[in-house]
Write an enzyme that holds these catalytic residues in place. Structure first.
Site, mmCIF file in Angstrom:
data_model
loop_
_atom_site.group_PDB
_atom_site.id
_atom_site.type_symbol
_atom_site.label_atom_id
_atom_site.label_comp_id
_atom_site.label_asym_id
_atom_site.label_seq_id
_atom_site.Cartn_x
_atom_site.Cartn_y
_atom_site.Cartn_z
ATOM 1 N N ARG A 181 -2.705 -6.016 8.117
ATOM 2 C CA ARG A 181 -1.005 -5.670 8.199
ATOM 3 C C ARG A 181 -0.591 -5.364 9.498
ATOM 4 N NH1 ARG A 181 2.344 -1.267 4.642
ATOM 5 N NH2 ARG A 181 3.540 -2.722 3.824
ATOM 6 N N GLY A 220 11.849 -3.071 2.382
ATOM 7 C CA GLY A 220 13.287 -3.133 1.866
ATOM 8 C C GLY A 220 13.565 -4.180 0.825
ATOM 9 N N ASN A 234 5.719 6.514 13.132
ATOM 10 C CA ASN A 234 4.789 7.600 14.011
ATOM 11 C C ASN A 234 5.044 7.319 15.355
ATOM 12 O OD1 ASN A 234 3.448 8.990 11.859
ATOM 13 N ND2 ASN A 234 2.577 6.828 11.486
ATOM 14 N N GLY A 241 7.025 -1.976 -2.021
ATOM 15 C CA GLY A 241 6.586 -0.656 -2.102
ATOM 16 C C GLY A 241 7.189 0.273 -3.172
ATOM 17 N N PRO A 257 0.636 -1.164 -0.067
ATOM 18 C CA PRO A 257 -0.053 0.032 -0.024
ATOM 19 C C PRO A 257 0.915 1.388 0.131
ATOM 20 C CG PRO A 257 -0.017 -1.162 2.206
ATOM 21 C CD PRO A 257 0.674 -1.934 1.244
ATOM 22 N N LEU A 258 0.432 2.259 -0.917
ATOM 23 C CA LEU A 258 1.398 3.537 -0.909
ATOM 24 C C LEU A 258 0.597 4.744 -0.985
ATOM 25 C CD1 LEU A 258 3.749 2.080 -3.711
ATOM 26 C CD2 LEU A 258 4.451 2.725 -1.362
ATOM 27 N N THR A 259 0.644 5.491 -0.037
ATOM 28 C CA THR A 259 -0.373 6.760 0.055
ATOM 29 C C THR A 259 0.414 7.607 -1.048
ATOM 30 O OG1 THR A 259 -1.215 6.443 2.157
ATOM 31 C CG2 THR A 259 -0.741 8.830 1.397
ATOM 32 N N ALA A 267 -3.581 3.498 1.608
ATOM 33 C CA ALA A 267 -4.492 3.661 2.904
ATOM 34 C C ALA A 267 -5.797 4.261 2.502
ATOM 35 C CB ALA A 267 -3.963 4.106 4.029
ATOM 36 N N GLN A 292 -7.036 -0.965 1.550
ATOM 37 C CA GLN A 292 -6.831 -1.155 2.840
ATOM 38 C C GLN A 292 -7.598 0.063 3.670
ATOM 39 O OE1 GLN A 292 -2.904 0.941 3.790
ATOM 40 N NE2 GLN A 292 -1.934 -1.076 5.019
ATOM 41 N N ASN A 312 2.062 0.461 11.446
ATOM 42 C CA ASN A 312 2.791 1.832 11.241
ATOM 43 C C ASN A 312 2.089 2.957 12.147
ATOM 44 O OD1 ASN A 312 4.203 0.654 9.335
ATOM 45 N ND2 ASN A 312 3.260 1.465 7.453
ATOM 46 N N TYR A 328 -0.868 3.800 13.297
ATOM 47 C CA TYR A 328 -2.221 4.116 13.387
ATOM 48 C C TYR A 328 -3.047 3.437 14.554
ATOM 49 C CZ TYR A 328 0.021 5.963 9.213
ATOM 50 O OH TYR A 328 0.820 6.920 8.407
ATOM 51 N N HIS A 335 -5.710 -2.283 8.095
ATOM 52 C CA HIS A 335 -4.251 -1.607 8.271
ATOM 53 C C HIS A 335 -3.980 -1.498 9.975
ATOM 54 C CE1 HIS A 335 -0.927 0.926 8.175
ATOM 55 N NE2 HIS A 335 -1.265 1.850 7.134
HETATM 56 C C1 LIG Z 1 5.161 7.059 -0.560
HETATM 57 C C2 LIG Z 1 4.687 5.868 0.537
HETATM 58 C C3 LIG Z 1 3.502 5.784 0.901
HETATM 59 C C4 LIG Z 1 3.097 4.902 1.897
HETATM 60 N N1 LIG Z 1 1.757 4.692 2.243
HETATM 61 C C5 LIG Z 1 1.515 3.560 2.990
HETATM 62 C C6 LIG Z 1 0.052 3.173 3.016
HETATM 63 O O1 LIG Z 1 -0.858 3.893 2.637
HETATM 64 N N2 LIG Z 1 -0.287 2.055 4.033
HETATM 65 C C7 LIG Z 1 0.650 1.466 4.574
HETATM 66 O O2 LIG Z 1 0.345 0.380 5.197
HETATM 67 N N3 LIG Z 1 1.900 1.566 4.201
HETATM 68 C C8 LIG Z 1 2.262 2.639 3.619
HETATM 69 N N4 LIG Z 1 3.608 3.026 3.208
HETATM 70 C C9 LIG Z 1 4.645 1.875 3.591
HETATM 71 C C10 LIG Z 1 4.845 0.807 2.632
HETATM 72 O O3 LIG Z 1 3.743 0.036 2.384
HETATM 73 C C11 LIG Z 1 5.956 -0.114 2.736
HETATM 74 O O4 LIG Z 1 5.868 -0.667 4.027
HETATM 75 C C12 LIG Z 1 7.407 0.437 2.875
HETATM 76 O O5 LIG Z 1 7.646 1.390 1.670
HETATM 77 C C13 LIG Z 1 8.651 -0.382 2.874
HETATM 78 O O6 LIG Z 1 8.451 -1.281 1.659
HETATM 79 P P1 LIG Z 1 9.405 -1.357 0.283
HETATM 80 O O7 LIG Z 1 10.702 -1.207 1.013
HETATM 81 O O8 LIG Z 1 9.272 -2.284 -0.403
HETATM 82 O O9 LIG Z 1 9.220 0.057 -0.197
HETATM 83 C C14 LIG Z 1 4.187 3.834 2.441
HETATM 84 C C15 LIG Z 1 5.474 4.016 1.747
HETATM 85 C C16 LIG Z 1 5.781 4.916 1.061
HETATM 86 C C17 LIG Z 1 7.292 5.031 0.827
#
Ligand SMILES: Cc1cc2nc3c(=O)[nH]c(=O)nc-3n(C[C@H](O)[C@H](O)[C@H](O)COP(=O)(O)O)c2cc1C
Length: 366
Positions: free
Chosen positions: A228, A299, A236, A320, A24-26, A57, A99, A179, A181, A176
Site C-alpha cells: 500500500r 473517498g 502524519n 474504508g 484496512p481500518l484500525t 494494520a 496488513q 500514510n 508510517y 503497509h
Molecule cells: C477509522 C479509520 C482507521 C484506519 N486505519 C487504517 C489502517 O489501519 N491502515 C491503513 O492503511 N489505513 C487506514 N485508514 C485509511 C483507510 O484505509 C482509507 O485509506 C481511508 O479511510 C480513505 O478511504 P475511504 O474514503 O474509502 O474511507 C483508516 C481510516 C479510518 C477512517
C-alpha cells in the site's frame, strides 16, 4: 470492454469474487497482549461479501506500535486471535490479507519497550499530535535515527510477522508502506535525511521498501503479497517535495516482483487520508509503471469507483468508512440502496457498538 465492480478478478493467487475490497481500518479494540478482540471474527465475517478484506494494520513487533489497543501479529496469542478471524471469514466465503505495520516516528515513548522515543530513518519529528495509549493526544516526539543493524533487525521482524500471518490462516499480506508510517518515512524526503545507502537519491530512498518486499515475498511468494502506497496525502505530516519523482520509480521498481497488487491511496480529494495532489494523472502513471493490478482507494463512491476503472486508473477499488458502517456495502452498491451513516465516536476503542451492530439491508427494510 471495461470490467464492472461486480466482476471477479484474480490478484496473483487470490481469486476475488468482485472488485470491491475492504480498506484496512484500525479500530483499537484489541484486548490484553494486543490480541484481536473476540468480536473481531464476527466484525470481519459480516463484511466477507467484499472481494478481499485488508485487515486493520497489525504491528510486526512491540516497538512497531503507535496507537492504543492495535492488534499485533508477532506472538502466539495474537496468532490464535487472528486464526478465529480468518476461519470466520473463510466460513463465509471471504478472503483476508493481514496488513503488516511499523509506525516508525509516529510511535511515542509510552509504546516503546525501553521507554524511549520510536525509530525512524532520521531524527526528524512529525508535526502535530498523535494518540497516547490512554487515547489522549500528545505532540509527536523526535524519533531515534535507525542504525544499519537496527534496520536489519526490523526486516527480520517483518519476516517473523509474515510467517505468523501464514500460521494465522491469512490468504496473504499487504505491506503497509503508506500514510506516513516507517516505510513511507524512508520514501519521502520530508522525513528521510539520511546520507547513507538508505537516503539521498530516489534509488536509496526506495531501498528499505524493496528490502522489506523481498523479505516478505520470500515467505509468502509474490502472488500473495500486496503493498500500500500513499504518494501525496501527507498523512502524519509525512510529505515529499515531488511525489511523482519517487512513486512512479517506486512502482517501476516493484514491477519485477510480480506482486499480487498495488494498493494506492490516490482516489478522490477531500476525505481523510485521500489525496491532495493531481490524483488522476499520478494514479494512471503509477498503474502503467507497476504493470500489475492496482487497487485504488480514497473517498470513492460507486460512481467515482466506476469512473476510475473506466478511465484506466484502477483494476479494482477499496473502500474504508462506507464498509465500516455498511457490512453489506457490495449489495447496497449493486442495488443503489441507501447507506448507513458512520458513527465517528465509535471508530476507535470500545466494544460492539459501532463495530458489529451496523444493520444489514434486510434489517433496515424489515
Ligand atoms: C477509522 C479509520 C482507521 C484506519 N486505519 C487504517 C489502517 O489501519 N491502515 C491503513 O492503511 N489505513 C487506514 N485508514 C485509511 C483507510 O484505509 C482509507 O485509506 C481511508 O479511510 C480513505 O478511504 P475511504 O474514503 O474509502 O474511507 C483508516 C481510516 C479510518 C477512517
Amino acid at each position: 470492454m471495461t470490467s464492472s465492480l461486480f466482476d471477479p478478478i484474480d490478484l496473483g493467487a487470490l481469486k476475488l469474487k468482485n472488485r470491491i475490497a475492504m480498506a484496512p481500518l484500525t479500530r483499537s479494540r484489541a484486548v490484553e497482549g494486543e490480541v484481536p478482540n473476540p468480536l473481531a471474527a464476527e466484525y470481519y465475517a459480516q463484511r466477507a461479501s467484499v472481494g478481499l478484506i485488508v485487515s486493520e494494520a497489525t504491528q510486526i513487533s512491540r516497538s512497531a506500535q503507535g496507537y492504543p489497543n492495535t492488534p499485533g501479529i508477532f506472538t502466539e496469542a495474537q496468532v490464535q486471535g487472528w486464526k478465529a478471524v480468518t476461519d470466520a471469514v473463510h466460513a463465509r466465503g471471504g478472503l483476508i490479507v493481514a496488513q503488516l505495520w511499523h509506525v516508525g516516528r509516529v510511535s511515542l515513548s509510552d509504546y516503546q519497550p525501553d521507554g524511549l522515543p520510536g525509530f525512524a530513518p532520521s531524527a526528524v519529528a512529525a508535526e502535530g499530535q498523535t494518540m497516547k495509549p490512554d487515547f489522549t493526544m500528545a505532540p509527536f516526539q523526535t524519533p531515534r535515527a535507525l542504525t544499519i543493524p537496527q534496520i536489519e533487525a526490523i526486516i527480520a521482524d517483518y519476516v517473523h510477522a509474515a510467517e505468523m500471518a501464514r500460521k494465522a490462516g491469512f490468504d496473504g499480506v499487504e505491506i503497509h508502506a503508506a500514510n506516513g508510517y516507517l516505510i513511507d518515512q524512508f520514501l519521502k524526503d520530508g522525513s528521510n535525511k539520511r546520507d547513507d545507502r538508505y537516503g539521498g537519491s530516489v534509488e536509496n530512498r526506495l531501498r528499505f521498501m524493496l528490502e522489506v518486499v523481498s523479505a516478505v515475498v520470500a515467505v509468502w511468494g509474490a502472488d500473495r503479497v500486496g503493498i500500500r502506497l500513499s504518494p501525496s496525502n501527507g498523512a502524519n505530516s509525512t510529505m515529499d517535495s515531488d511525489p511523482a519523482a519517487v512513486f512512479v520509480p517506486a512502482a517501476a521498481a516493484l514491477k519485477p516482483f510480480g506482486l499480487a497488487f498495488l494498493h494506492l491511496i490516490e482516489g478522490e480529494p477531500g476525505t481523510p487520508m485521500s489525496i491532495k495532489g493531481d490524483a488522476p494523472q499520478l494514479a494512471s502513471d503509477i498503474r502503467d509503471a507497476f504493470g500489475g493490478p492496482v487497487m485504488l482507494n480514497g473517498g470513492l463512491s460507486r460512481a467515482t469507483a466506476e469512473k476510475a476503472m473506466t478511465e484506466g486508473r484502477a483494476d479494482l477499488v477499496s473502500v474504508g468508512v462506507p464498509v465500516l458502517s455498511n457490512p453489506d456495502l457490495v449489495e447496497r452498491w449493486k442495488t443503489n440502496a441507501p447507506l448507513n451513516a458512520p458513527d465517528k465516536a465509535t471508530f476507535y476503542g470500545g466494544g460492539a457498538k459501532g463495530y458489529t451492530d451496523y444493520p444489514f439491508l434486510e434489517t433496515v427494510q424489515a
